[in-house]
Design an enzyme around this catalytic site. Structure first.
Site, mmCIF file in Angstrom:
data_model
loop_
_atom_site.group_PDB
_atom_site.id
_atom_site.type_symbol
_atom_site.label_atom_id
_atom_site.label_comp_id
_atom_site.label_asym_id
_atom_site.label_seq_id
_atom_site.Cartn_x
_atom_site.Cartn_y
_atom_site.Cartn_z
ATOM 1 N N PRO A 86 60.879 53.079 35.201
ATOM 2 C CA PRO A 86 59.901 52.312 33.845
ATOM 3 C C PRO A 86 61.102 52.276 32.740
ATOM 4 C CG PRO A 86 58.992 54.306 34.883
ATOM 5 C CD PRO A 86 60.041 54.010 35.810
ATOM 6 N N GLU A 113 57.504 60.671 39.618
ATOM 7 C CA GLU A 113 57.765 62.153 39.269
ATOM 8 C C GLU A 113 59.072 62.415 38.678
ATOM 9 O OE1 GLU A 113 55.922 64.199 42.510
ATOM 10 O OE2 GLU A 113 54.217 64.680 41.472
ATOM 11 N N ARG A 150 62.009 33.444 46.004
ATOM 12 C CA ARG A 150 61.438 31.969 45.984
ATOM 13 C C ARG A 150 62.354 30.981 44.996
ATOM 14 N NH1 ARG A 150 59.366 30.966 40.842
ATOM 15 N NH2 ARG A 150 57.891 29.334 41.674
ATOM 16 N N ASP A 164 58.439 25.828 36.534
ATOM 17 C CA ASP A 164 57.780 27.060 36.437
ATOM 18 C C ASP A 164 57.338 27.424 35.096
ATOM 19 O OD1 ASP A 164 57.652 27.743 39.062
ATOM 20 O OD2 ASP A 164 59.549 28.936 39.072
HETATM 21 CL CL1 6GU Z 1 60.428 49.934 37.944
HETATM 22 N N1 6GU Z 1 58.928 51.960 38.298
HETATM 23 C C1 6GU Z 1 57.741 52.484 37.950
HETATM 24 N N2 6GU Z 1 57.334 53.915 38.567
HETATM 25 N N3 6GU Z 1 56.952 52.092 37.176
HETATM 26 C C2 6GU Z 1 56.908 51.059 36.552
HETATM 27 C C3 6GU Z 1 58.172 50.254 36.836
HETATM 28 C C4 6GU Z 1 58.921 50.773 37.937
HETATM 29 N N4 6GU Z 1 57.982 49.157 36.100
HETATM 30 C C5 6GU Z 1 56.906 49.171 35.074
HETATM 31 N N5 6GU Z 1 56.248 50.510 35.506
#
Ligand code: 6GU
Length: 222
Positions: A86, A113, A150, A164
Site C-alpha cells: 500500500p 502486517e 489483457r 478502453d
Molecule cells: Cl499492493 N497491498 C495491500 N496489502 N493493500 C493494498 C495494496 C497492496 N494496494 C492497495 N491496498
C-alpha cells in the site's frame, strides 16, 4: 511474457488462473504465469517465513531470507521485480501498458502486517492499487496481472483496448444491445441509424459528458 508471483497464499490464485481471458492467454502460450510458495524457500524445519518485529508492535513480519532466495532463484537479467505494498506507486493504466511490454515480471506479494524493510532493496518498483488496505498483496497482484495480460499482443483484439476507459483519460461511452425497448428504456436512435459519422460523434460527446460528470480530475490531465 513470463510472470512469476511470490506468495504465502498460493491457493488464492487457483480461480484467477483457471477462468476466462487469463486462462485463454495461458493456453495459447501468450503468457506463462507461475505461482511460487515463499514457504518452499524457507530453510526452517517448520517452513517458517515470518517472525515478530524488532522493537515490539503487533503482527508478524515477513523475513527477508526466503524472499531473497526465491528472487535469486527466479530472477534473470531481463526481469523487472515488483513489490506489492500500500506504500507503493499508485497503479494506473499507463503503468499497465508499460509493464505489458516487459519480458519477465517477478511480483512479490507483501503481507498487511508487514515485511522486513530490507526486502524493498529487491524491487525495481513498488505498486499500490489504491488508497485502502487489503489483507495481503495477493489480490493486488492479480489485479495488476489481469490488467497487464489483457494488453499483451494477441490476448484480446487490439481494437477493444484502444477504446478502453482511461486511454486519453476519457471514460467509456455507453453501449446497448437487444432489445431496442427494455421496460420503456430505449436505445438512442442514432445507434440504430447506421450513420457512422453521427454514431462516432455521439460516442465522443457521451464520453466527454460522462467524464465531466464522474471524473473531472481526468479531464484536467488531458
Ligand atoms: Cl499492493 N497491498 C495491500 N496489502 N493493500 C493494498 C495494496 C497492496 N494496494 C492497495 N491496498
Amino acid at each position: 511474457m513470463k510472470i512469476d508471483i511470490l506468495t504465502i497464499f498460493p491457493n488464492m490464485f487457483d480461480g484467477f488462473l483457471s477462468e476466462s481471458i487469463i486462462k485463454r492467454a495461458i493456453d495459447k502460450g501468450l503468457v506463462q504465469i507461475k505461482i511460487h510458495n515463499i514457504r518452499d524457500y524457507s530453510k526452517d524445519k517448520h517452513k517458517k517465513v515470518d517472525d515478530y518485529g524488532f522493537g515490539g508492535g503487533k503482527g508478524m513480519v515477513l523475513m527477508p531470507e526466503p524472499i531473497f532466495d526465491a528472487v535469486d532463484d527466479i530472477k534473470t537479467k531481463d526481469s523487472k521485480v515488483i513489490l506489492m505494498t500500500p506504500q507503493g506507486k499508485s497503479y494506473k493504466q499507463k503503468i499497465a501498458y508499460d509493464l505489458s511490454k516487459e519480458k519477465h515480471l517477478v511480483i512479490i506479494c507483501g503481507h498487511y502486517e508487514g515485511f522486513d524493510e530490507r526486502i524493498r532493496t529487491l524491487a525495481d518498483m513498488e505498486i499500490s492499487i489504491g488508497d485502502y488496505v487489503l489483507t495481503g498483496g495477493e489480490l493486488a497482484s492479480m489485479v495488476i496481472t489481469d490488467s497487464i495480460v489483457r494488453l499483451i499482443d494477441g490476448v484480446i483484439e487490439e481494437d477493444s483496448h484502444l477504446k478502453d476507459s482511461f486511454n486519453d483519460n476519457l471514460l467509456d461511452y455507453p453501449v446497448y444491445t437487444k432489445p431496442v425497448d427494455f421496460r420503456g428504456m430505449k436505445v438512442p436512435d442514432v445507434l440504430l441509424s447506421g450513420h457512422h459519422a453521427n454514431i462516432e460523434k455521439f460516442r465522443k460527446e457521451e464520453s466527454l459528458k460522462r467524464t465531466k460528470e464522474r471524473r473531472p480530475d481526468l479531464l484536467e490531465k488531458r
